[in-house]
Design a protein around this motif. Structure first.
Motif, PDB file in Angstrom:
ATOM      1  N   ILE A 121       0.856  -1.190   0.000  1.00 34.80           N
ATOM      2  CA  ILE A 121       0.000   0.000   0.000  1.00 34.80           C
ATOM      3  C   ILE A 121       0.894   1.242   0.000  1.00 34.80           C
ATOM      4  N   ALA A 122       0.820   1.999  -1.073  1.00 41.22           N
ATOM      5  CA  ALA A 122       1.672   3.177  -1.208  1.00 41.22           C
ATOM      6  C   ALA A 122       1.228   4.271  -0.253  1.00 41.22           C
ATOM      7  N   GLY A 123       2.175   5.090   0.173  1.00 36.82           N
ATOM      8  CA  GLY A 123       1.867   6.208   1.050  1.00 36.82           C
ATOM      9  C   GLY A 123       2.987   6.453   2.028  1.00 36.82           C
ATOM     10  N   PRO A 124       2.864   7.476   2.855  1.00 33.70           N
ATOM     11  CA  PRO A 124       3.923   7.824   3.811  1.00 33.70           C
ATOM     12  C   PRO A 124       4.280   6.711   4.782  1.00 33.70           C
ATOM     13  N   LYS A 125       3.310   5.851   5.109  1.00 33.56           N
ATOM     14  CA  LYS A 125       3.561   4.807   6.104  1.00 33.56           C
ATOM     15  C   LYS A 125       4.257   3.579   5.516  1.00 33.56           C
ATOM     16  N   ASN A 126       4.386   3.514   4.178  1.00 32.94           N
ATOM     17  CA  ASN A 126       5.010   2.347   3.564  1.00 32.94           C
ATOM     18  C   ASN A 126       6.474   2.272   3.965  1.00 32.94           C
ATOM     19  N   LEU A 127       6.954   1.052   4.211  1.00 27.91           N
ATOM     20  CA  LEU A 127       8.307   0.860   4.729  1.00 27.91           C
ATOM     21  C   LEU A 127       9.342   0.571   3.649  1.00 27.91           C
ATOM     22  N   ALA A 162      -0.726   0.484  10.744  1.00 29.08           N
ATOM     23  CA  ALA A 162      -1.646   1.215   9.872  1.00 29.08           C
ATOM     24  C   ALA A 162      -1.058   1.371   8.464  1.00 29.08           C
ATOM     25  N   VAL A 163      -1.959   1.513   7.482  1.00 30.08           N
ATOM     26  CA  VAL A 163      -1.554   1.819   6.111  1.00 30.08           C
ATOM     27  C   VAL A 163      -2.279   3.086   5.668  1.00 30.08           C
ATOM     28  N   ASP A 164      -1.862   3.624   4.528  1.00 30.69           N
ATOM     29  CA  ASP A 164      -2.419   4.882   4.036  1.00 30.69           C
ATOM     30  C   ASP A 164      -3.618   4.638   3.135  1.00 30.69           C
ATOM     31  N   ASP A 165      -4.551   5.596   3.150  1.00 34.79           N
ATOM     32  CA  ASP A 165      -5.640   5.567   2.181  1.00 34.79           C
ATOM     33  C   ASP A 165      -5.609   6.863   1.372  1.00 34.79           C
ATOM     34  N   VAL A 166      -6.390   6.894   0.303  1.00 33.54           N
ATOM     35  CA  VAL A 166      -6.418   8.051  -0.591  1.00 33.54           C
ATOM     36  C   VAL A 166      -7.811   8.622  -0.584  1.00 33.54           C
ATOM     37  N   GLU A 167      -7.896   9.877  -0.261  1.00 27.06           N
ATOM     38  CA  GLU A 167      -9.186  10.533  -0.072  1.00 27.06           C
ATOM     39  C   GLU A 167      -9.955  10.628  -1.387  1.00 27.06           C
ATOM     40  N   GLY A 168     -11.228  10.242  -1.368  1.00 28.79           N
ATOM     41  CA  GLY A 168     -12.118  10.475  -2.497  1.00 28.79           C
ATOM     42  C   GLY A 168     -12.124   9.403  -3.554  1.00 28.79           C
ATOM     43  N   THR A 169     -11.157   8.504  -3.554  1.00 32.33           N
ATOM     44  CA  THR A 169     -11.071   7.531  -4.639  1.00 32.33           C
ATOM     45  C   THR A 169     -12.257   6.582  -4.639  1.00 32.33           C
TER      46      THR A 169
END
Length: 729
Positions: A413-419, A705-712
């Protein structure tokens, strides 16, 4: 007639046919660099005293201060996800890099640079790369193969005085344009031509070249202020057949009439700058040629000599950083993430991966540090540097892939929290550049190693080229003795030469034995196939890989001795065992594929003992993983370059592991409670250390936690509904 001359006369004709033809570019590559302990391994008689004489590399006080202050401050500015999304480093990072002379690490202090050792240079790159690869690449390119090193080694005094201070403080940002669309791995055949001519400038005639060129994959090209250029120099006034002057290197300031920086390339969508460079009738005065007119036609030799050192520094540092970050993440996440009532790091499947990652990291980093020490001692080991480039980048890619397997859904899951997601995307880049690994294994590690490291082959080739029968006879007699010695050592007992740590004597004896078996096998393959072996890349790549694994195994012995840390003994043994197992497997595969039934049938005679080279047993792997899980100091020793970023998933994991220290033996209970409650506060109140437990629970929740994308999702529903209704109608 003497025996030497008689043997040489009889062998001259068949050897002239069997030995591969050597062009000038191949000769330049062979002449580049020096031979170190890898030559001992190729000879079948490794001298461990020679290995141990290379002491542990030490940082100066200035270097240590820079790493502990400037590098730490830089990594604290780096947000991996934000840089990836912006597709560029923040302006404040660019300013910081220039201000603190990160682009001038290899430039001596008298020219305004930092004057760092190879060891310090590699450590800086590795520490940055554990946090953000794009920034590490931006730092490493000006300090790797490029104008600065070429100027230092070959530049005129005027070129050094003008460019080096400006490169050191970032007023000039360089790139180097070598690769062409139709000359990638075959870089020596670049089609870009510069015709010798003369122009009148400011009322006086100026000699130079009128150059047309088309280059691509040029890192830092979009932001470069000076372009290093390699082109084929031509003098059309000479007779036919004498017009080619050879590859020549020059420096072109940006802007220059006719020079065009193309639209940006995006290697795996990375944030570092990369793009094409083109030129149409660009006049390059002779003063712009690196080294002036005396160095016209010497560009390929210059590049090969620089690569002999450069391959051992930057890309291996990136590979080491990927391994260290991946191991840190897998080991740490395995302590925080709980499933089926246990931390996932305790499950055997994940523990096995963790142990394998640790053993490979110990070996590859041992080889990297040993080679850096050799470079700092003045050596330029071309074969060893190719070994490092291939082995460290491949190990980095494997470590990131293993890490992604352990992280599962968290990892994809892409986003700031990805390791590890950004590193996973970057991994193929290091595999590809500075000599693709596919070719380096066969052509450089074995092909160059067979001539530079073998005690007799280069003498034989030189004798054939000079048609010197006596010299060829002497070399052949020496070669025969070499083969017989290695046959005896392979069938019988290979004596251990030199002193090694008592705890690793059995492993050192296995290295010595396998070295003799390898040297014999290389000779048999070369004797059977001659020049054809150069084209049989599956065989020569195996021979290159065996040498690589022997080099890594021997470096483990050196590392354990120089670090003098008994706690690392299980890791050292595991690392050597894994490398020797790989080498033994490859030797067996080699004989299975040699086009000689006789050699296949007889090979068990001199490959005795290979069956004992087994990988880690499950029990040993599980014990190693448990030590990593419970001994934080052990992970710090293996992953010393992992740095603290500005924000993101890696920082969340670091915070959780720090908080776990304060909680102590309650961590497993808190992990189990974490996924069974909606109230972290209520769980923390029931613990022995409520404040510390709450801090840990909150940190662990961020890690999971993982990141989500608003509105998708909401935007997708109407489209899905319209599609369903449309199908129904």
């Amino acid at each position: 007639m003497g025996l030497h001359r008689l043997i040489g006369r009889l062998a001259m004709a068949p050897f002239s046919k069997a030995l591969p033809a050597m062009g000038e570019t191949e000769r330049a590559a062979l002449d580049a660099g020096t031979v170190g302990f890898e030559g001992d391994l190729f000879s079948g008689r490794p001298d461990f005293d020679a290995l141990m004489r290379r002491g542990r590399p030490r940082l100066s006080e200035v270097e240590r201060h820079f790493i502990e202050h400037e590098v730490r401050a830089l990594t604290a500015m780096l947000d991996d996800h934000a840089i990836d999304e912006a597709r560029d480093l923040p302006p404040e990072v660019w300013h910081f890099l220039r201000k603190h002379r990160f682009f001038g690490m290899i430039i001596p202090r008298e020219h305004g640079g930092l004057g760092f050792s190879h060891t310090a240079h590699a450590e800086v790159v590795a520490k940055i790369a554990t946090v953000n690869v794009a920034c590490a690449v931006t730092v490493m390119v000006p300090n790797s193969l490029g104008p600065a090193e070429l100027l230092l080694r070959y530049g005129t005094d005027a070129q050094k005085h003008h460019y080096l201070p400006r490169l050191a403080d970032g007023r000039e940002l360089p790139c180097f344009a070598l690769t062409s669309p139709y000359a990638g791995s075959d870089a020596a055949s670049i089609p870009d031509r510069g015709v010798l001519t003369e122009r009148v400038i400011d009322g006086r005639p100026v000699r130079g070249f009128l150059v047309r060129f088309d280059k691509r994959y040029i890192t830092l090209a979009p932001v470069a202020t000076v372009v290093g250029l390699a082109f084929q120099a031509v003098d059309e006034t000479r007779p036919e057949g004498e017009q080619d002057l050879g590859i020549t290197c020059a420096l072109l300031p940006v802007p220059t009439p006719g020079l065009q920086i193309g639209r940006r390339h995006r290697p795996m969508d990375s944030a570092f700058m990369n793009g094409p460079v083109r030129g149409e009738d660009v006049f390059v005065p002779m003063d712009w040629v690196i080294g002036g007119e005396a160095q016209v036609g010497q560009g390929w030799r210059m590049l090969m000599e620089c690569l002999a050192a450069g391959r051992a520094i930057s890309l291996p540092a990136l590979g080491a950083a990927m391994q260290q970050t991946s191991l840190f993440v897998v080991n740490g996440y395995g302590q925080v993430r709980e499933q089926f009532g246990l931390p996932i790091g305790k499950f055997h499947a994940i523990a096995g991966i963790t142990a394998g990652m640790a053993a490979r990291l110990y070996a590859t980093d041992a080889a990297r540090r040993y080679t850096a020490a050799a470079l700092d001692a003045g050596e330029r080991p071309s074969v060893a540097s190719a070994i490092l480039k291939v082995q460290l980048t491949e190990a980095g890619r494997r470590a990131v892939t293993d890490g992604m397997d352990v992280l599962g859904g968290k990892g994809i899951i892409a986003g700031p929290k990805n390791l590890l997601g950004v590193s996973y995307r970057h991994a193929p880049i290091a595999i590809t550049v500075e000599g693709a690994n596919l070719l380096s294994r066969a052509l450089i590690i074995f092909g160059q190693g067979a001539t530079r490291c073998h005690p007799q082959v280069l003498h034989e080739m030189a004798a054939v080229e000079r048609h010197d029968e006596a010299a060829l006879g002497r070399a052949l007699l020496g070669h025969a003795g070499h083969v017989l010695r290695n046959l005896w050592r392979s069938v019988g007992r290979a004596p251990l030469q030199g002193r090694v740590p008592d705890a690793l004597k059995p492993e050192a004896r296995r290295i010595a034995k396998l070295s003799a078996q390898y040297a014999l096998s290389a000779d048999l393959a070369m004797g059977l196939l001659g020049g054809k072996l150069k084209r049989m890349e599956l065989l020569s790549a195996r021979l290159g890989d065996v040498l690589s694994h022997l080099y890594l195994a021997a470096a483990c012995v050196w590392r354990f001795e120089t670090e003098a840390d008994p706690a690392m003994l299980p890791l050292a043994r595991a690392a050597i065992r894994e490398q020797l197992h790989e080498a033994g497997t490859l030797l067996r595969e080699l004989y299975a594929n040699l086009p000689s039934g006789v050699l296949r049938a007889l090979s068990p005679l001199w490959l005795r003992g290979l069956g004992q080279l087994t990988p880690l047993r499950d029990k040993e792997a599980l014990a190693l993983a448990e030590a990593l899980r419970t001994q934080r100091a052990l992970v710090r020793r293996l992953c010393p370059d992992v740095s603290r970023p500005k924000s993101g998933g890696l920082l969340d994991l670091m915070d959780a592991l720090d908080a776990a220290q304060a909680v102590g033996d309650e961590v497993d209970d808190l992990n189990r409670a974490l996924r069974r409650t909606d109230s972290l506060e209520s769980v923390a109140r029931r613990s022995k250390r409520p404040a510390a437990s709450l801090a840990y629970l909150r940190a662990a929740e961020r890690v999971i936690a993982v990141d989500d994308v608003e509105g998708t999702a909401s935007a997708a529903r109407p489209r899905l509904l319209r599609w369903i209704l449309g199908r129904g109608g």
